[in-house]
Design an enzyme around this catalytic site. Structure first.
Site, PDB file in Angstrom:
ATOM      1  N   LEU A 102       1.135  -0.976  -0.002  1.00 34.56           N
ATOM      2  CA  LEU A 102      -0.213   0.085  -0.001  1.00 34.56           C
ATOM      3  C   LEU A 102       0.817   1.367  -0.147  1.00 34.56           C
ATOM      4  CD1 LEU A 102      -3.050  -1.203   2.906  1.00 34.56           C
ATOM      5  CD2 LEU A 102      -3.008  -1.058   0.262  1.00 34.56           C
ATOM      6  N   ASP A 103       0.112   2.412  -0.733  1.00 33.38           N
ATOM      7  CA  ASP A 103       1.179   3.555  -0.595  1.00 33.38           C
ATOM      8  C   ASP A 103       1.419   3.771   0.723  1.00 33.38           C
ATOM      9  OD1 ASP A 103       1.412   3.419  -3.515  1.00 33.38           O
ATOM     10  OD2 ASP A 103      -0.309   5.097  -3.981  1.00 33.38           O
ATOM     11  N   GLU A 104       2.506   4.863   0.544  1.00 32.99           N
ATOM     12  CA  GLU A 104       2.167   5.287   2.417  1.00 32.99           C
ATOM     13  C   GLU A 104       1.670   6.386   2.907  1.00 32.99           C
ATOM     14  OE1 GLU A 104       2.911   9.251   3.889  1.00 32.99           O
ATOM     15  OE2 GLU A 104       2.892   9.111   1.617  1.00 32.99           O
ATOM     16  N   HIS A 185       0.457   1.938  -7.775  1.00 37.83           N
ATOM     17  CA  HIS A 185      -0.770   3.069  -7.778  1.00 37.83           C
ATOM     18  C   HIS A 185      -1.615   3.086  -8.215  1.00 37.83           C
ATOM     19  CE1 HIS A 185       2.261   5.904  -5.805  1.00 37.83           C
ATOM     20  NE2 HIS A 185       2.536   6.129  -6.555  1.00 37.83           N
ATOM     21  N   LYS A 188      -4.551   5.279  -7.617  1.00 42.49           N
ATOM     22  CA  LYS A 188      -5.215   6.662  -8.241  1.00 42.49           C
ATOM     23  C   LYS A 188      -5.100   7.031  -9.958  1.00 42.49           C
ATOM     24  CE  LYS A 188      -2.564   7.161  -3.653  1.00 42.49           C
ATOM     25  NZ  LYS A 188      -1.293   7.041  -3.013  1.00 42.49           N
TER      26      LYS A 188
END
Ligand code: URA
Length: 231
Positions: A102-104, A185, A188
């Site tokens: 998962l992204d930051e 990503h 997004k």
């Protein structure tokens, strides 16, 4: 399994350190200290204690973490602490690893395990495990955008066409988006492809598993089995 092997397999240090914990009376089963490192203890449904902390025995660890913002899934993080820093030392010694990333700035359900086969089963694109993300958007979602996401969109700078397997409108600015792949990503970029923008992203489901309601950001709990996730 003998006492020393139990502690060793569950991440309590080197064999020597595990023997030390046992002879010092710090390892207890059913409320009684087990002080012989060679004592045979059945592992089925076993819960043991080390220094008063209870640990269920699991041959392979499956961990559900509610990932907070500003943690990196990388094992070698650069800008923020690793999600592994949210786990107790025995789990790190067991080398549990995030299942995908998962992204930051993404929050929510992150699985971690020391079971390499399970990581493969859960991340392999052909296995089609559905992940559901609660997406908060900058602009109100339109029916056209939902239709595009379900039909398939082309990601920027990539030949890949990806489609959502589900897209439920929760409110004007919030959708629950289901995807089976895990491209960089991806959510997004899918929202950018339909001219919208993600302002917050939370994973609320992984396969059959939902983020437990009482699990606060930064907290973790044990998963039971791969079946529970894949069904
Ligand atoms: N899609 C994203 O864009 N980010 C994540 O962290 C997960 C899915």
């Amino acid at each position: 399994m003998i006492a020393e092997q139990i502690l060793f397999s569950q991440g309590f240090g080197t064999r020597h350190e595990c023997t030390g914990l046992i002879v010092q009376g710090r390892f207890r089963v059913n409320g009684t200290a087990v002080t012989d490192p060679d004592e045979d203890i059945p592992t089925e449904d076993l819960t043991f204690e080390v220094d008063g902390v209870q640990w269920p025995f699991f041959e392979k660890a499956i961990i559900l973490l509610n990932k907070p913002e500003h943690y990196e899934c990388s094992l070698k993080p650069i800008h923020h602490p690793s999600v592994l820093s949210l786990l107790p030392p025995p789990l790190r010694v067991r080398k549990v690893q995030p299942v995908g990333r998962l992204d930051e700035d993404t929050t929510g359900l992150l699985l971690l395990t020391d079971d390499g086969k399970l990581i493969h089963r859960l991340t392999h694109p052909k296995k089609h495990v559905t992940k559901i993300y609660r997406v908060t958007l900058k602009h109100p979602v339109t029916e056209k955008q939902i239709a595009q996401l379900l039909k398939g969109v082309q990601l920027a700078d990539s030949p890949d066409i990806v489609k959502a397997v589900s897209c439920d409108k929760v409110s004007e600015l919030v959708i629950d988006l289901g995807i089976t792949q895990g491209k960089y990503h991806q959510v997004k970029r899918m929202m950018a492809a339909v001219s919208n923008r993600v302002v917050a992203l939370e994973r609320i489901r992984f396969g059959n598993l939902s983020l437990p309601e009482d699990l606060k950001p930064g907290e973790w709990t044990w998963g039971k089995s791969a079946q529970e996730i894949i069904g």
